[in-house]
Design an enzyme around this catalytic site. Structure first.
Site, PDB file in Angstrom:
ATOM      1  CB  SER A   1      -0.903   0.017   1.221  1.00  0.00           C
ATOM      2  OG  SER A   1      -1.665  -1.158   1.245  1.00  0.00           O
TER       3      SER A   1
ATOM      4  CB  CYS B   1     -10.156   2.197   0.500  1.00  0.00           C
ATOM      5  SG  CYS B   1     -11.433   1.264  -0.380  1.00  0.00           S
TER       6      CYS B   1
END
Lengths: 634, 407, 363, 191
Positions: A333, A391
């Site tokens: 991420s 997300c």
């Protein structure tokens, strides 16, 4: 005289012919023979002198020279390695080395010498054989006090006169492997190195830098050995001594490392595997660089024994690998800010764009899950919260809209897929996938479905901690990527200038601020009074080249990443922590927090006590978000 | 000289002519260069005739020239190779030879009795070279003497056996410049090396920091693996600090040059005395290394440190005092500007703050700057910490700025 | 026969050559011993040379015939007694007793025995009545030489003992000997040499072995041979110059002022220097030989030839040793080596030669 | 030795005891001989064995019967030869050899009747051999040039030179001055 005359007369009477003049002439033939014999003797003697003095006097004058002049090397100390404040990281310690004078070596002495000094006889004999050209061979460094006593008492002419002690310098590295990978280590030059063109002016037996800064800056650090000539008489008394050539010590090397940060990072990484890199994003100066597990370079200094080497080289955790520049791992991420940036810059999204996250999404017939799948996803989510909450679905969509090539264009701008060019040897090039890359590597077309996982830093994309730090740092200072370096240069080298829209950068940074300060995934990195921005990353090992296929690889958990920089308004430092098998990104955030805290505490300390030293110089550009577009030096 | 000129005139002239040519030859060989001038004269003298001859030659058998030149070169090459080989042989020969000084040889034998661990021997002669520091003793390999054994007297050390003959041995005295002995002082157990090379005996390798007093006695340390530990060596005469190393002058208690009765240490007499008196001149007898010292002086030999180690240690102790585990999950935010409290910090408080720092909510209220009461004290600071008292406002500010970390 | 002889009648060429050699010797002794414990050896040498010349003059004025009568037997016996006394009461230096103290002088008796042997040889040979010696004569002559030789070897001093042999050989050959005899004696010597080797002292064996294989024991006796050769070779063509010689002054050369004076001379003065010195020795010997040729009678001839043979042997063995062509025997170089007894005995011999010369016109 | 030299085989009178030469003719012949030595092999292959300078030295020595004059002549010829020889052989090698040859040739002539035709080639052979051998010794000893000594070859060359000497000496006899003028015999002293 009476007696004489009497005798004479008597003789005359008895043997007149024997005393007569003419009779003595008969002997002249014999006298002539004697004369010729005399001539022969003198010719014989002159010829002997001729042979010695005229024919080959050089042999003898050389012998006479060697008789009386003993020359021994004066070893030059290597330069020290200092941190940015001038504190010594790598030092030299005076020690004694034992050398053998080649022309006095007797093979039958070697077993006894080896035994007394606890050397391996085979290695010793091999070394002496190998160094055929050297007049002196150093066979043991750091001779202990016991050994000195033994050597000095066995050096007499009847025992082992070939032994000689000389003052030497032992390289001294920090204990416990502190900064071991950055510093590297020194060792005896190998056969293959000796044959390579870059080591032309080196000799057999020289000590050279083998890794890290020691290797990179070997020319700077290494001094020039001198020579000492001693006039010796036949009793071994040293009559006169002259330094034929003084030793030139090596130059000290001042690095950009900050020992305070380095120490904290080292402590924070204790017992873990992974790496920490701290950079000043405004110049690319590396403030700390840690790789764990580490090794003790002191064991390596000089002439390492085979056993020690094998033990370290065969460790399954590869302590010799500098994970900070050699790990090739998926960034996870931590890559999302670049996806977001690419989206904003290309206009496929803006700061208001929202996507719905139900816990996952399907693209091109595949289902891609969000990490909050079990909790039911994030729901409707904006860019800011998308970054803050990390997300996955949001970034799947962004990547989908971008396509791989536009994503790769911005990622490569940030440095993904390139070496950073840091001044350390053996940096690895990582991967930033693109259609071109795939065609080149696999001769295959890019499938759009592959883009989706690249958008969240998985898939074929790999990165090293240093690269990630440089990339994030460049982003943090508004899109100017400087070359990371360990030794201060007159002016920082700007690799790439992004000419990015400052609002877009601001949006991404604000998202990263949210990660830390708004209950996001990186909330443990928050520091009181300082606006820390950051991004967690939890990378699957699917692309971990290092461990793929090994036994360990199967039991491995996900790698934890955390990137943090601060302060938000004008970032001065960026820290990347890689915690291998850390399972989740927030595990790495504690490490980053400690390093950041150390940095700002030190800054506060120095602001209050400026007399301490001019340690952190105020760096020039304050208007970070609209720099006057420095020229790209590439 | 008239007689010489008359009677041996021809012989003398012959000798002079030959010697003159020889010297001239020697000069050429020595300077190793062609005698240009004379050759030029000679060649000029014959040039006219040679020119004619040359012309004829060139017109007739010119090609022969190359042939001869080649022959000459080959011949020369062979000669040079041969010469080179010979010179190299000479070189190796002499290299191998220049090693050591004059040996002497044994004189007469003498009889003595032998105790168990040492064997008594009588000095029977000096080395033939007047300056050599060696003596002969009347014990040899038949008495179990081996090369490398120590020779002592009850008063002090004498030397070591350097060569062994069946009935005699040569002992190198400690006063020989090539021979040094490992020694240790009586009081401080300071180790050094005895060197009697330059007339006076000195102890080398003693650091300036170490304490040695005049009058102190030195004993053998055993480190040289020749002399067993604990034999008297001598008494310190003077001590002066020198460059890096102390200048310790010693007076030997033994009299190596004048000793008459000595003891040869037969280490391992309890083992069987070697039967074969084959003198192994190449390896010397060696004692095992001395056992580790009992006084434990070597134990606290601190690991060598660079400044980096000190910085690391500083942060390590800092973390421990604050109860902070670096990089650990759930650890508190560390404060690196707090002084490492040494003695002034109440242990109770330290204990109080230590247990479960992570579970305790970061309650520190604004009125609780208690954990830093040690600001004013000046304990021994580690390197790198501010030497002067930091301005006090730092402390109240820090807790004020503290926020509860986001959960 | 006039008692007084004119000083002009002396053999001046001989004297000049002799003095030139002595000068070279003194200079070399000075240069080689500078800074060592033999520093004043050159001064002593001058004293010996000067006294030696005086002795030479005294001997030259004595008619050599007067020495050839029964006196020579007394002299011979006296010298044997002296040798025995030396063996018992002599000064022990370097492990052998060669010296004896007489009136404050330390003398090496074996050196003076040479002169007695030369005289004895001359007398015995003149007394013999044949042109060819027979076995009995030979045995007698050999016996004369063997007794002092044995005594000197006992000291032990092989080198000096060996110098008696050329006196014998030269005398015997001059007197005349059949080729058969020579062959037989050579054969016997060849056979007996290996046996004789076993009777040598260990250090003498060492010297022989190290002469043949200098590298076998480079730090022992081979050391001197090697170092001497290095010194000579180091001299090169022109030499290192006085006091510049490293081999001499760093102590690598053993006894650079006595037995090895010629290696230090060769190192300092090079090939040119040694050619000059050797030519001087050549002239010296030739001049002595010339005196032999002009001698009135056989006795004078034998004396001169004995001296010449002795000088030649000394030069050959000493210089040969210096260049490694002869084993180390410890024979000094006549006239150059420092040492009183040797210098005196050489001057005494030269005195005899002059005595022969002064009486050449006796008829 | 000179003192006691006794002529063993000479059956001559004192008057033609030794010969004298025309200086110019001698010099010219010498020059030709020396140059011939180096250029003849180039003109006619395989004539290296021809040692004209040596033969000349021997002839002069035998005929002049003066040791000093002969040794100087030998030295001169040898040195001249040396200056033309290849540079790797220093000047003086032939000089010394030929000095000795001249000296010994003159010494021999004092004892032998060299006017006899038969004895001259024999002496030439002997001196050639001596010359070759001594030269080889000098190269070995002085220059450390380890060239092999081919005994057989030297022998053959010696014979060849001896053969050449026969006509050569006859020619050379022509340049001799008719009768020696000096009555003094220098090499011998008679009492």
């Amino acid at each position: 005289m009476a007696v004489t005359e009497n005798d004479h007369r008597q003789a005359d009477e008895v043997l007149p012919e024997r005393f007569s003049r003419d009779a003595s002439k008969a002997l002249s033939g014999k006298i002539a023979i004697f004369q010729y014999l005399t001539v022969a003797v003198f010719v014989f003697l002159v010829s002997a002198f001729w042979k010695l003095q005229v024919q080959n006097p050089d042999v003898y004058s050389e012998a006479a020279e060697r008789n009386r002049i003993k020359s021994t090397p004066i070893l030059a100390p290597r330069g020290k390695i200092l941190d940015r404040d001038g504190r010594v990281i790598v030092d030299n310690k005076a020690s004694y080395s034992l050398l053998l004078n080649r022309d006095q070596i007797k093979p039958e002495h070697l077993p006894a010498i080896a035994e007394a000094l606890q050397l391996d006889y085979g290695e010793l004999a091999g070394k002496i054989h190998r160094m055929g050209a050297n007049p002196q061979i150093i066979i043991k460094d750091q001779v202990s006090r016991d050994d000195i006593a033994w050597i000095e008492s066995h050096r007499d002419l009847d025992t082992y006169p070939e032994m000689q002690l000389i003052q030497a310098w032992r390289r001294q590295y920090p204990q416990d492997g502190l900064a071991a990978h950055v510093m590297g280590y020194v060792g005896e030059i190998s056969e293959s190195e000796l044959n390579s063109p870059q080591f032309l002016d080196y000799h057999q037996g020289d000590i050279i830098g083998k890794d890290g800064l020691e290797r990179q800056y070997d020319q700077t650090l290494r001094g020039e050995d001198g020579q000492q000539r001693v006039l010796v008489d036949n009793m071994g008394h040293e009559r006169e001594m002259e330094n034929a050539q003084d030793a030139v010590p090596g130059k000290d090397l001042r690095t950009t490392l900050d020992l305070d940060l380095q120490a904290v990072a080292e402590l924070a990484m204790e017992g873990k595997r992974g790496a920490v890199v701290a950079l000043d994003p405004r110049s690319g100066e590396v403030l700390a660089m840690v790789s764990r597990p580490s090794y003790d370079p002191n064991k390596f200094t000089g002439r390492i024994s085979k056993n020690d080497w094998n033990e370290i080289a065969n460790d399954p955790y590869k302590p010799l690998m500098d994970r900070a520049i050699q790990a090739e791992l998926a960034p996870g991420s931590t890559f999302k800010p670049f996806t977001a940036l690419a989206g904003l810059e290309t206009g496929v999204i803006d700061d208001q764009t929202e996507f719905h996250c139900p816990g996952g999404a399907s693209f091109y017939g595949h289902y891609f899950a969000c990490w909050r799948q079990k909790q039911g996803g994030h729901g409707k989510i904006s860019l800011h919260r998308g970054i803050a909450q990390s997300c996955d679905v949001y970034f799947y969509n962004v990547a989908n809209r971008l396509g791989i090539d536009r994503l790769a264009q911005y990622a490569e701008l940030a440095g993904f897929g390139h070496k950073t060019g840091i001044d350390l040897p053996n940096e690895r090039e990582s991967t930033m996938p693109s259609t071109k890359w795939k065609m080149r590597m696999f001769r295959q077309k890019w499938y759009a479905g592959e883009t989706i996982s690249v958008g969240i830093g998985q898939g074929a994309i790999t990165v090293s901690p240093l690269q990630l730090a440089a990339a994030e740092g460049g982003l943090a200072v508004g899109g100017n990527w400087y070359q990371p370096h360990l030794v201060k240069t007159p002016s920082p080298k700007l690799l790439r200038a992004g000419h990015l829209n400052s609002q877009n950068v601001q949006d991404v940074i604000y998202g990263m601020y949210g990660v830390v300060n708004e209950g996001g995934t990186g909330r443990f990195a928050a520091l009181p009074g300082i606006k820390v921005c950051g991004k967690t990353g939890t990378a699957q090992l699917a692309s971990n080249q290092l461990l793929k296929g090994t036994k360990l690889g199967q039991t491995m958990k996900d790698n934890a990443w955390f990137v943090g920089f601060a302060p938000e308004e004008a970032p001065e430092i960026v820290v990347v922590a890689l915690f291998e098998n850390g399972e989740h990104g927030d595990r790495a955030s504690w490490i980053v927090r400690d390093v950041l805290k150390a940095y700002f505490d030190k800054k506060a300390r120095e602001a209050k006590a400026p007399w301490q030293s001019a340690r952190i110089q105020p760096f020039v550009p304050r208007e970070l978000f609209n720099p006057p577009a420095p020229e790209v030096q590439q | 000289m008239e007689a010489l000129l008359g009677r041996f005139r021809t012989l003398t002239v012959l000798l002079i002519v030959i010697v003159a040519q020889l010297l001239y030859l020697a000069y050429q060989v020595k300077t190793n260069r062609d005698e240009r001038l004379i050759r030029v004269w000679a060649v000029t003298a014959v040039t006219p005739m040679a020119g004619i001859v040359e012309a004829i030659r060139q017109n007739t058998i010119g090609f022969m020239r190359d042939y001869f030149i080649l022959l000459d070169v080959r011949d020369q090459n062979r000669r040079l190779l041969a010469e080179n080989k010979e010179l190299r042989m000479d070189n190796i020969y002499f290299r191998n030879q220049l090693l050591t000084a004059e040996h002497a040889r044994a004189l007469v034998l003498f009889q003595a009795q032998s105790p168990s661990k040492t064997i008594a021997a009588r000095v029977i002669g000096n080395s033939t070279v007047a300056t050599a520091k060696a003596v002969f003793i009347d014990r040899g390999s038949t008495s179990g003497i081996e090369k490398g054994m120590a020779v002592v007297t009850p008063e002090g050390v004498i030397g070591k056996v350097v060569s062994v003959y069946p009935l005699v041995s040569q002992v190198l005295l400690v006063t020989d410049p090539t021979f040094k002995v490992g020694v240790e002082s009586q009081k401080g157990h300071i180790h050094g090396l005895l060197d009697c090379g330059r007339g006076k005996c000195v102890v080398e390798q003693i650091q300036n920091e170490e304490k040695v007093d005049p009058g102190e006695r030195f004993f053998t340390s055993g480190e040289d693996r020749i002399f067993p530990r604990g034999f008297p060596v001598g008494t310190v005469v003077s001590v002066q600090p020198g460059q890096g190393m102390k200048d310790v002058k010693l007076e030997l208690s033994g009299t190596p040059g004048a000793a008459e009765e000595v003891l040869v240490v037969l280490q391992g007499v309890h083992q069987s005395i070697p039967v074969a008196p084959v003198v192994d001149e190449t390896t010397a007898k060696m004692l095992p290394p001395p056992p580790p010292e009992a006084d434990g002086k070597t134990a606290p030999a601190a690991k060598p440190q660079t400044e980096a180690d000190k910085v690391l240690q500083k942060y390590d102790t800092l973390g421990k005092e604050e109860g902070h585990v670096y990089g650990a999950i759930g650890s508190t935010v560390p404060n690196f500007n707090a002084k490492p409290a040494a003695e002034s910090k109440p242990p109770a408080q330290a204990a109080e703050s230590e247990p479960a720092p992570a579970t305790k909510p970061p309650v520190p209220t604004l009125t609780a700057p208690a954990p830093q009461p040690s600001v004013n004290t000046g304990p021994a600071l580690p390197l790198g910490a501010p030497r002067r008292k930091p301005p006090p406002p730092a402390e109240p500010k820090t807790p004020a700025a503290e926020q509860p970390p986001p959960q | 026969m006039p008692v007084y002889r004119s000083i002009r009648e002396l053999d001046w060429p001989l004297l000049i050559v002799t003095l030139a050699l002595c000068t070279l010797g003194v200079l070399q002794i000075y240069s080689a011993t500078l800074g060592t414990r033999w520093q004043d050896a050159w001064w002593k040498q001058i004293v010996w040379v000067v006294t030696g010349i005086a002795m030479m003059w005294v001997i030259a004025s004595v008619d050599y015939h007067s020495l050839l009568g029964a006196r020579v037997i007394y002299l011979y016996i006296a010298s044997l007694v002296l040798l025995v006394i030396t063996g018992f009461a002599g000064n022990k230096v370097f492990g052998s007793t060669r010296w004896i103290k007489i009136a404050g002088f330390t003398l090496q008796t074996s050196e003076f025995v040479k002169i007695v042997l030369i005289l004895l040889m001359a007398k015995s040979l003149t007394d013999l009545k044949t042109e060819e010696l027979n076995w009995k004569d030979l045995a007698k002559l050999a016996g004369f030489v063997a007794v002092p030789m044995a005594l000197v070897m006992k000291e032990p001093d092989l080198g000096t003992a060996l110098t008696y042999i050329p006196i014998l050989i030269c005398g015997v050959l001059m007197a005349g000997m059949r080729w058969k005899y020579i062959l037989v004696i050579t054969g016997i010597l060849m056979v007996s040499l290996p046996i004789g080797y076993h009777f040598l002292k260990p250090y003498q064996k060492d010297r022989l072995v190290s002469f043949i294989y200098p590298d076998r024991d480079p730090k022992g006796t081979g050391f001197q041979v090697i170092q001497s050769r290095i010194a000579v070779g180091n001299g090169g063509m022109w030499g290192r110059g006085a006091k510049e010689s490293s081999q001499t002054h760093l102590g690598f050369l053993p006894v650079p002022h006595t037995d090895f004076i010629f290696s230090s001379f060769a190192e300092e003065h090079g090939f040119v220097g040694i050619v000059v010195a050797l030519v001087l020795y050549f002239l010296l010997i030739m001049q002595v030989v010339q005196n032999a040729q002009t001698a009135t009678d056989r006795a004078g001839l034998y004396i001169c030839m004995g001296v010449a043979a002795l000088l030649l042997f000394h030069v050959l063995v000493n210089v040969g040793m210096v260049v490694g062509r002869m084993p180390i025997t410890g024979i000094p170089l006549p006239l150059m080596s420092s040492g009183g007894s040797n210098t005196w005995s050489i001057f005494l011999m030269l005195g005899l030669v002059n005595s022969v010369r002064l009486r050449r016109f006796v008829n | 030795m000179t003192e006691t030299t006794v002529r063993i085989v000479t059956g001559e009178t004192k008057e033609n005891w030794f010969s004298r030469f025309k200086v110019v003719a001698l010099a010219a012949i010498t020059l030709v001989a020396i140059i011939g030595k180096f250029y003849l092999p180039r003109l006619i292959p395989n004539t290296e064995w021809l040692e004209l300078p040596l033969l000349l030295t021997v002839y002069f020595g035998l005929m002049r019967r003066s040791q000093i004059a002969s040794l100087f002549f030998g030295a001169f010829v040898g040195l001249a030869e040396d200056s033309l020889s290849p540079a790797n052989i220093p000047i003086g090698m032939y000089g010394i050899t030929k000095t000795l040859v001249g000296y010994f040739a003159a010494s021999v002539s004092l004892r032998l009747n060299v006017e006899r035709r038969g004895i001259r080639p024999l002496l030439c052979f002997f001196f050639y051999f001596f010359h070759a051998f001594f030269y080889w010794i000098m190269r070995r000893a002085l220059l450390a040039q380890m060239v092999p000594f081919d005994l057989q070859e030297s022998f053959v060359h010696g014979v060849l030179n001896a053969l050449v000497s026969i006509p050569l000496f006859v020619i050379l006899d022509k340049i001799k001055l008719p009768v020696a003028a000096s009555p003094q015999i220098r090499s011998t002293k008679w009492r």
